[in-house]
Write a protein that holds these residues in place. Sequence first.
Motif, PDB file in Angstrom:
ATOM      1  N   SER A 154       0.666  -1.196   0.136  1.00  0.00           N
ATOM      2  CA  SER A 154       0.062   0.126  -0.025  1.00  0.00           C
ATOM      3  C   SER A 154       0.960   1.057   0.139  1.00  0.00           C
ATOM      4  N   LYS A 155       2.000   1.295   0.889  1.00  0.00           N
ATOM      5  CA  LYS A 155       3.009   2.399   0.649  1.00  0.00           C
ATOM      6  C   LYS A 155       3.674   2.463  -0.714  1.00  0.00           C
ATOM      7  N   ALA A 156       3.734   1.457  -1.389  1.00  0.00           N
ATOM      8  CA  ALA A 156       4.394   1.617  -2.714  1.00  0.00           C
ATOM      9  C   ALA A 156       3.298   2.197  -3.600  1.00  0.00           C
ATOM     10  N   VAL A 175     -16.284   1.503   1.500  1.00  0.00           N
ATOM     11  CA  VAL A 175     -16.967   1.523   2.690  1.00  0.00           C
ATOM     12  C   VAL A 175     -16.156   1.378   4.101  1.00  0.00           C
ATOM     13  N   GLY A 176     -16.136   2.170   4.812  1.00  0.00           N
ATOM     14  CA  GLY A 176     -15.371   2.373   6.088  1.00  0.00           C
ATOM     15  C   GLY A 176     -14.470   3.552   5.837  1.00  0.00           C
ATOM     16  N   GLY A 177     -14.378   4.495   6.621  1.00  0.00           N
ATOM     17  CA  GLY A 177     -13.676   5.981   6.463  1.00  0.00           C
ATOM     18  C   GLY A 177     -12.427   5.600   7.564  1.00  0.00           C
ATOM     19  N   ILE A 228      -7.703   2.087   6.081  1.00  0.00           N
ATOM     20  CA  ILE A 228      -7.635   1.033   4.789  1.00  0.00           C
ATOM     21  C   ILE A 228      -8.584   2.028   3.825  1.00  0.00           C
ATOM     22  N   GLY A 229      -9.580   2.511   4.181  1.00  0.00           N
ATOM     23  CA  GLY A 229     -10.437   2.915   3.395  1.00  0.00           C
ATOM     24  C   GLY A 229      -9.936   4.456   2.848  1.00  0.00           C
ATOM     25  N   LEU A 230      -9.215   5.209   3.726  1.00  0.00           N
ATOM     26  CA  LEU A 230      -8.557   6.304   3.159  1.00  0.00           C
ATOM     27  C   LEU A 230      -7.256   6.142   2.480  1.00  0.00           C
ATOM     28  N   ILE A 263     -11.954   8.402  10.540  1.00  0.00           N
ATOM     29  CA  ILE A 263     -11.012   8.181  11.543  1.00  0.00           C
ATOM     30  C   ILE A 263     -11.676   8.208  12.915  1.00  0.00           C
ATOM     31  N   PRO A 264     -12.604   7.452  13.213  1.00  0.00           N
ATOM     32  CA  PRO A 264     -12.861   7.781  14.716  1.00  0.00           C
ATOM     33  C   PRO A 264     -12.167   7.526  15.488  1.00  0.00           C
ATOM     34  N   GLY A 265     -11.989   8.158  16.755  1.00  0.00           N
ATOM     35  CA  GLY A 265     -11.041   8.036  17.695  1.00  0.00           C
ATOM     36  C   GLY A 265      -9.986   9.068  17.698  1.00  0.00           C
ATOM     37  N   VAL A 286      -1.827   7.351   9.809  1.00  0.00           N
ATOM     38  CA  VAL A 286      -2.581   7.164   8.659  1.00  0.00           C
ATOM     39  C   VAL A 286      -1.956   7.906   7.289  1.00  0.00           C
ATOM     40  N   PHE A 287      -1.513   7.153   6.411  1.00  0.00           N
ATOM     41  CA  PHE A 287      -0.717   7.593   5.320  1.00  0.00           C
ATOM     42  C   PHE A 287      -1.625   8.143   4.289  1.00  0.00           C
ATOM     43  N   THR A 288      -2.286   9.296   4.598  1.00  0.00           N
ATOM     44  CA  THR A 288      -3.085   9.775   3.635  1.00  0.00           C
ATOM     45  C   THR A 288      -2.454  10.918   3.179  1.00  0.00           C
ATOM     46  N   VAL A 292     -18.187   5.790   2.321  1.00  0.00           N
ATOM     47  CA  VAL A 292     -19.383   5.625   3.239  1.00  0.00           C
ATOM     48  C   VAL A 292     -18.900   5.552   4.760  1.00  0.00           C
ATOM     49  N   GLU A 293     -19.330   6.227   5.821  1.00  0.00           N
ATOM     50  CA  GLU A 293     -18.748   5.837   6.907  1.00  0.00           C
ATOM     51  C   GLU A 293     -19.894   5.963   7.668  1.00  0.00           C
ATOM     52  N   MET A 294     -19.910   4.968   8.735  1.00  0.00           N
ATOM     53  CA  MET A 294     -21.219   4.933   9.701  1.00  0.00           C
ATOM     54  C   MET A 294     -21.244   5.936  10.843  1.00  0.00           C
ATOM     55  N   THR A 295     -19.803   6.204  11.130  1.00  0.00           N
ATOM     56  CA  THR A 295     -19.905   7.019  12.205  1.00  0.00           C
ATOM     57  C   THR A 295     -20.130   8.702  11.910  1.00  0.00           C
ATOM     58  N   PRO A 296     -19.960   9.796  12.753  1.00  0.00           N
ATOM     59  CA  PRO A 296     -20.358  11.124  12.213  1.00  0.00           C
ATOM     60  C   PRO A 296     -18.790  11.513  11.505  1.00  0.00           C
TER      61      PRO A 296
HETATM   62  P1  NAD Z   1     -10.412   0.977  10.740  1.00  0.00           P
HETATM   63  O1  NAD Z   1     -11.027   0.458  12.247  1.00  0.00           O
HETATM   64  O2  NAD Z   1      -9.305   1.974  10.710  1.00  0.00           O
HETATM   65  O3  NAD Z   1     -11.713   1.720  10.139  1.00  0.00           O
HETATM   66  C1  NAD Z   1     -12.839   0.946   9.846  1.00  0.00           C
HETATM   67  C2  NAD Z   1     -13.944   2.127   9.710  1.00  0.00           C
HETATM   68  O4  NAD Z   1     -15.153   1.586   8.947  1.00  0.00           O
HETATM   69  C3  NAD Z   1     -14.183   2.799  10.794  1.00  0.00           C
HETATM   70  O5  NAD Z   1     -14.458   4.378  10.562  1.00  0.00           O
HETATM   71  C4  NAD Z   1     -15.601   2.389  11.126  1.00  0.00           C
HETATM   72  O6  NAD Z   1     -16.549   3.357  11.743  1.00  0.00           O
HETATM   73  C5  NAD Z   1     -16.247   2.043   9.822  1.00  0.00           C
HETATM   74  N1  NAD Z   1     -17.312   1.090   9.790  1.00  0.00           N
HETATM   75  C6  NAD Z   1     -17.247  -0.170  10.522  1.00  0.00           C
HETATM   76  N2  NAD Z   1     -18.512  -0.572   9.971  1.00  0.00           N
HETATM   77  C7  NAD Z   1     -19.002  -0.147   8.857  1.00  0.00           C
HETATM   78  C8  NAD Z   1     -20.182  -0.187   8.181  1.00  0.00           C
HETATM   79  N3  NAD Z   1     -20.941  -1.376   8.209  1.00  0.00           N
HETATM   80  N4  NAD Z   1     -20.632   0.779   7.368  1.00  0.00           N
HETATM   81  C9  NAD Z   1     -19.734   2.085   7.064  1.00  0.00           C
HETATM   82  N5  NAD Z   1     -18.786   2.130   8.021  1.00  0.00           N
HETATM   83  C10 NAD Z   1     -18.250   1.157   8.765  1.00  0.00           C
HETATM   84  O7  NAD Z   1     -10.309  -0.198  10.016  1.00  0.00           O
HETATM   85  P2  NAD Z   1      -9.686  -0.682   8.410  1.00  0.00           P
HETATM   86  O8  NAD Z   1      -9.468   0.573   7.840  1.00  0.00           O
HETATM   87  O9  NAD Z   1     -10.323  -1.652   7.945  1.00  0.00           O
HETATM   88  O10 NAD Z   1      -8.057  -1.068   9.122  1.00  0.00           O
HETATM   89  C11 NAD Z   1      -8.069  -2.187   9.890  1.00  0.00           C
HETATM   90  C12 NAD Z   1      -6.760  -2.098  10.751  1.00  0.00           C
HETATM   91  O11 NAD Z   1      -5.786  -2.395  10.057  1.00  0.00           O
HETATM   92  C13 NAD Z   1      -6.629  -0.872  11.515  1.00  0.00           C
HETATM   93  O12 NAD Z   1      -7.522  -0.680  12.532  1.00  0.00           O
HETATM   94  C14 NAD Z   1      -5.022  -0.660  11.436  1.00  0.00           C
HETATM   95  O13 NAD Z   1      -4.958  -1.274  13.046  1.00  0.00           O
HETATM   96  C15 NAD Z   1      -4.672  -1.541  10.403  1.00  0.00           C
HETATM   97  N6  NAD Z   1      -4.246  -0.714   9.478  1.00  0.00           N
HETATM   98  C16 NAD Z   1      -3.054   0.448   9.695  1.00  0.00           C
HETATM   99  C17 NAD Z   1      -2.738   1.036   8.928  1.00  0.00           C
HETATM  100  C18 NAD Z   1      -1.288   1.861   9.154  1.00  0.00           C
HETATM  101  O14 NAD Z   1      -0.816   1.852  10.337  1.00  0.00           O
HETATM  102  N7  NAD Z   1      -1.194   2.959   8.544  1.00  0.00           N
HETATM  103  C19 NAD Z   1      -3.257   0.862   7.395  1.00  0.00           C
HETATM  104  C20 NAD Z   1      -4.146   0.110   7.219  1.00  0.00           C
HETATM  105  C21 NAD Z   1      -4.386  -0.855   8.480  1.00  0.00           C
END
Ligand code: NAD
Length: 472
Positions: A52-54, A180-182, A185-187, A210-212, A351-353, A203-207
């Motif tokens: 992903s970084k490449a 699906v999921g902000g 990985i999604g971003l 990157i919740p948290g 987060v490598f956005t 599409v992100e289910m929370t407001p």
């Molecule tokens: P994540 O937990 O970072 O994000 C998942 C997102 O999906 C959350 O924002 C959540 O609210 C949302 N979500 C959950 N269910 C949903 C639904 N039904 N509809 C819409 N949105 C929904 O998880 P991820 O992006 O899948 O990554 C998994 C894990 O892999 C991360 O927690 C992290 O630990 C690791 N990761 C790290 C890096 C990094 O270090 N740069 C990169 C990629 C992954």
Amino acid sequence: MSNSSTHLVVIGAGPGGYAAAFLAADLGMAVTLIDEDTNPGGVCLYRGCIPSKALLHAAKVLSEAREAKNFGVDFPEPKIHLDQLRQWKNNVVGRMTSGLGVLVKQRKIQYIRGKARFLNSSSLQINETSGSVTQLNFATAILATGSRPILLPNLPASDRIMDSTSALEIKDIPQSLLVVGGGYIGLELGTVYAQLGSKITVVEMTPGLIPGADRDVVQILSRQVEKIFSNMMLNTKVTGMATTDSGIKVTFEQEDGQKKAAEFSKVLIAIGRKPNTQDLGLEHTKIQLDSRQFVKVSPTRQTTDKNIYAIGDIAGEPMLAHKASHEGRIAVEAIAGHKVAFEPQAIPAVVFTDPEIAWCGLTETQAAKENRPVKVAKFPWGASGRAVTLDRPEGLTKLIIDPATERVLGMVVVGTGAGELIAEGVLAVEMGSVVSDIKLSIHPHPTLSETIMESAESFFGQSTHIYRPIQK
Ligand code: NAD
């Protein structure tokens, strides 16, 4: 079934498992490392961080070429040779994983390709990739089997629906992509596909994204990603997906109950990961899992079965490669009889956005959750000479400080290269620095690292490049 024995067996050769195996060999233990892949690397090297970084590097070059217009350097629209890009990414992975293969040999580690299951607390059955089945007896084991993507229930079978692994294969550049999921990985992958030319909807289910993470830094990121993504649907759930002739029809439900539908060429599901604790024969050991299927571990990463340790994604959040490597080294030292414990004060997250977001130690969000009084010293990058020369003035650096002791408890950064800057915050927190330690350390000019020093100066109302006196 042939039978052999080892002092230490490490199951899973990701950044947790191989770091543990390498240190154990360095300490003189006889080590066996087991994984299904040709070489060590795990998800991180084969199907995660490294590929992903490449691709994100290619995305950055594309965006910088486009942004160069702002200062009078106008490139024609780049041509993307997808086969070559994929090959380059695969070469990066091959180079890193084969390097690990060499290190395995140099350290005289026995590497077995296969899948291991516990027979009891001191032996494993290994179904080798070659087809043979062997039994391995061990004095100690380290379990490092990682995690896998969570998928939405009732998904139709379609190669238009991707998880992070298939998305990294970049088979094509879909005209439209629903992410699906902000989160991480999604971003990150959304950024890659957006720069390659896909129309991205998140599409992100929370407001928020990157919740948290602290909202002020996420807001800066959101403003930037809105420029490359065509739509961002927050507070929205996916309620269904169906295949059509031309794509995937997705139905959504917003927080207020309003329903929507749209069609996309492809969909990426990135809604989190779950630990790989199934199908390992754990029922034949004394290992216990918690309610989320993580292995219960002590501060040395020993499980409830004294011969077996667990590290990395299976041992709990955060699921990050560098946390796994550190845990692996702690577990090995504990096995070697050293007095150690896993007690980090600051696990960095990046987060490598574009821009990157990075934090370590205490964040403002966490402090508020814990009702913990903190002072926050900030430096906006608009006042950083380096950020402005890079044409990237949108960043922000924050130090989270204990008001009573003036100790630095955490650091949060958004901006280009934030992932590199955060290491200074980790050092400051781990070394128990007070904010004046950072203020009094000369930082090189002109660099983005000065934003850390100037954040510390701003705590005293004395930042050179912003005027923000302390109210008396
Ligand atoms: P994540 O937990 O970072 O994000 C998942 C997102 O999906 C959350 O924002 C959540 O609210 C949302 N979500 C959950 N269910 C949903 C639904 N039904 N509809 C819409 N949105 C929904 O998880 P991820 O992006 O899948 O990554 C998994 C894990 O892999 C991360 O927690 C992290 O630990 C690791 N990761 C790290 C890096 C990094 O270090 N740069 C990169 C990629 C992954």
